[in-house]
Design a protein around this motif. Structure first.
Motif, PDB file in Angstrom:
ATOM      1  N   LEU A 132       5.253   3.497 -10.252  1.00 21.70           N
ATOM      2  CA  LEU A 132       5.026   2.369  -9.354  1.00 21.70           C
ATOM      3  C   LEU A 132       5.390   1.051 -10.028  1.00 21.70           C
ATOM      4  O   LEU A 132       5.985   0.167  -9.398  1.00 21.70           O
TER       5      LEU A 132
ATOM      6  N   HIS B 241       8.283  -1.671  -8.749  1.00 24.92           N
ATOM      7  CA  HIS B 241       8.050  -3.098  -8.548  1.00 24.92           C
ATOM      8  C   HIS B 241       8.954  -3.952  -9.429  1.00 24.92           C
ATOM      9  O   HIS B 241       9.498  -4.977  -8.972  1.00 24.92           O
TER      10      HIS B 241
ATOM     11  N   SER C  99       5.532  -6.164   6.409  1.00 22.95           N
ATOM     12  CA  SER C  99       4.940  -4.910   6.860  1.00 22.95           C
ATOM     13  C   SER C  99       4.568  -5.007   8.333  1.00 22.95           C
ATOM     14  O   SER C  99       4.045  -6.032   8.788  1.00 22.95           O
TER      15      SER C  99
ATOM     16  N   LEU D  37       7.494  -2.870  -1.851  1.00 19.51           N
ATOM     17  CA  LEU D  37       6.403  -1.910  -1.947  1.00 19.51           C
ATOM     18  C   LEU D  37       6.786  -0.602  -1.272  1.00 19.51           C
ATOM     19  O   LEU D  37       7.471  -0.607  -0.253  1.00 19.51           O
ATOM     20  N   HIS D  38       6.313   0.497  -1.837  1.00 17.59           N
ATOM     21  CA  HIS D  38       6.427   1.775  -1.127  1.00 17.59           C
ATOM     22  C   HIS D  38       5.445   1.774   0.037  1.00 17.59           C
ATOM     23  O   HIS D  38       5.779   2.194   1.146  1.00 17.59           O
ATOM     24  N   ALA D  39       4.225   1.341  -0.211  1.00 16.16           N
ATOM     25  CA  ALA D  39       3.174   1.137   0.795  1.00 16.16           C
ATOM     26  C   ALA D  39       2.610   2.425   1.388  1.00 16.16           C
ATOM     27  O   ALA D  39       1.862   2.358   2.357  1.00 16.16           O
TER      28      ALA D  39
ATOM     29  N   ALA E 159       7.969   1.189   3.639  1.00 16.90           N
ATOM     30  CA  ALA E 159       8.312   0.219   2.601  1.00 16.90           C
ATOM     31  C   ALA E 159       8.463  -1.175   3.199  1.00 16.90           C
ATOM     32  O   ALA E 159       8.899  -1.349   4.338  1.00 16.90           O
TER      33      ALA E 159
ATOM     34  N   ASP F  62       0.126  -2.487  -3.025  1.00 16.64           N
ATOM     35  CA  ASP F  62       0.743  -1.178  -3.247  1.00 16.64           C
ATOM     36  C   ASP F  62      -0.064  -0.374  -4.265  1.00 16.64           C
ATOM     37  O   ASP F  62      -0.271   0.833  -4.112  1.00 16.64           O
TER      38      ASP F  62
ATOM     39  N   THR G 197      -2.113   3.223  -3.656  1.00 19.04           N
ATOM     40  CA  THR G 197      -1.817   4.371  -4.515  1.00 19.04           C
ATOM     41  C   THR G 197      -3.078   4.884  -5.201  1.00 19.04           C
ATOM     42  O   THR G 197      -3.371   6.089  -5.191  1.00 19.04           O
TER      43      THR G 197
END
Length: 316
Positions: free
Chosen positions: A124, A128, A140, A188-190, A213, A221, A225
């Protein structure tokens, strides 16, 4: 099975021909999807994943393709979009936007231990760092404004005992929104849950499903996680796994003072985001053969995040 759009072999063969990857050997639907139709595809030249985008931000697909290209170029194990011989990445199949990507090796981890969490924390941080200096902008579609709007709507449907739990975090979001948005940002993967990461033994081999994302605070993020990788079944945090993940992340990207201060509320916000989205999905897809994750899982986690003893590894 969560395949919303079934495919016939002949139409898939026609779709695949421009990639020049050889004859179609076999294909099968993937049951784990909850938003898109996904298929494992075996061709003469390898194993691939085909995604038909069923809903969500279809207009943002070029963003996802560009982001995955950036991450792939940075050496991260991600499923970048393959191009046809005419250099097309985004195409159409059965009336839906379609992407063909390499199938990454490995399996999902159901019961992670500390080493898995170390690998995830490092991954992660690398994600970033790869986008922090040139962040690809995409707000988002399930951000703070969405939480405030949908939270108010869902609160009217909750059991009476759960309403104060939700409303308390919505009040925190309203009060702290400017400070939250000012935190250090990147892409971000989010949605970096266990079912979106692949391992071969203890080695992380792939990260998949980037369709949530976006651009935003890196701390958000991290909270998403950690809430999944480091929670016990009752929703409480496992301190060993959590400190391992945070330490691995911080070794590559140190935290700011503002991030350390807002960490407890960010953990709660990350719980609310998935509590709400799961409540909405359970209502929208009730009675359908679609994988629906249990909303109560994140209600429990939010209840356990009212007092946070887990500080970020922060040094002056």
């Amino acid at each position: 099975m969560s395949v919303f759009t079934p495919l016939e072999r002949h139409e898939l063969e026609t779709f695949l021909r421009p990639y020049g990857l050889g004859r179609l050997i076999d294909f099968q639907g993937i049951e784990a999807g909850s938003e898109n139709s996904n298929f494992f595809v075996s061709l003469e030249q390898g194993e691939f994943v085909l995604t038909l985008v069923e809903r969500g931000p279809v207009d943002d697909l070029p963003f996802f393709i560009e982001l995955l290209d950036v991450l792939h170029d940075a050496g991260l194990p991600v499923p970048y979009a393959l191009r046809t011989q005419d250099d097309e990445a985004l195409r159409s199949l059965a009336g839906k936007p379609a992407l063909l990507q390499p199938r990454l090796s490995g399996r999902h981890v159901r019961t992670p231990h500390a080493h898995h969490c170390q690998e995830v924390g490092q991954l992660l941080a690398r994600l970033h760092l790869a986008t922090r200096d040139q962040c690809l902008e995409r707000p988002s579609d399930r951000g703070l404004d969405w939480m405030l709007r949908e939270g108010k709507s869902q609160a009217a449907k909750l059991a009476e005992a759960d309403v104060p739990l939700l409303n308390a975090v919505l009040a925190e979001i309203s009060e702290l929104a400017p400070r939250l948005r000012a935190l250090p940002r990147a892409n971000l993967h989010a949605d970096l849950f266990r079912d979106n990461v692949l391992f071969d033994g203890n080695h992380l081999t792939g990260v998949i499903d980037f369709y949530n994302a976006c651009s935003g605070p890196m701390l958000y993020d991290l909270a998403i996680t950690l809430n999944d990788w480091c929670s016990h079944e009752d929703g409480s945090l496992d301190p060993v796994r959590a400190r391992t993940l945070l330490g691995a992340y911080a070794a590559l990207r140190p935290f700011s003072a503002a991030e350390a201060e807002l960490w407890p509320v960010m953990l709660r916000i990350a719980c609310v985001r998935f509590w709400l989205s799961r409540l909405i999905a359970a209502e929208s897809f009730a009675g359908q053969e679609v994988l629906i994750h249990d909303p109560d899982e994140f209600r429990q986690r939010l209840a356990q995040r009212q007092q946070i003893d887990l500080a970020l590894p922060f040094a002056l």
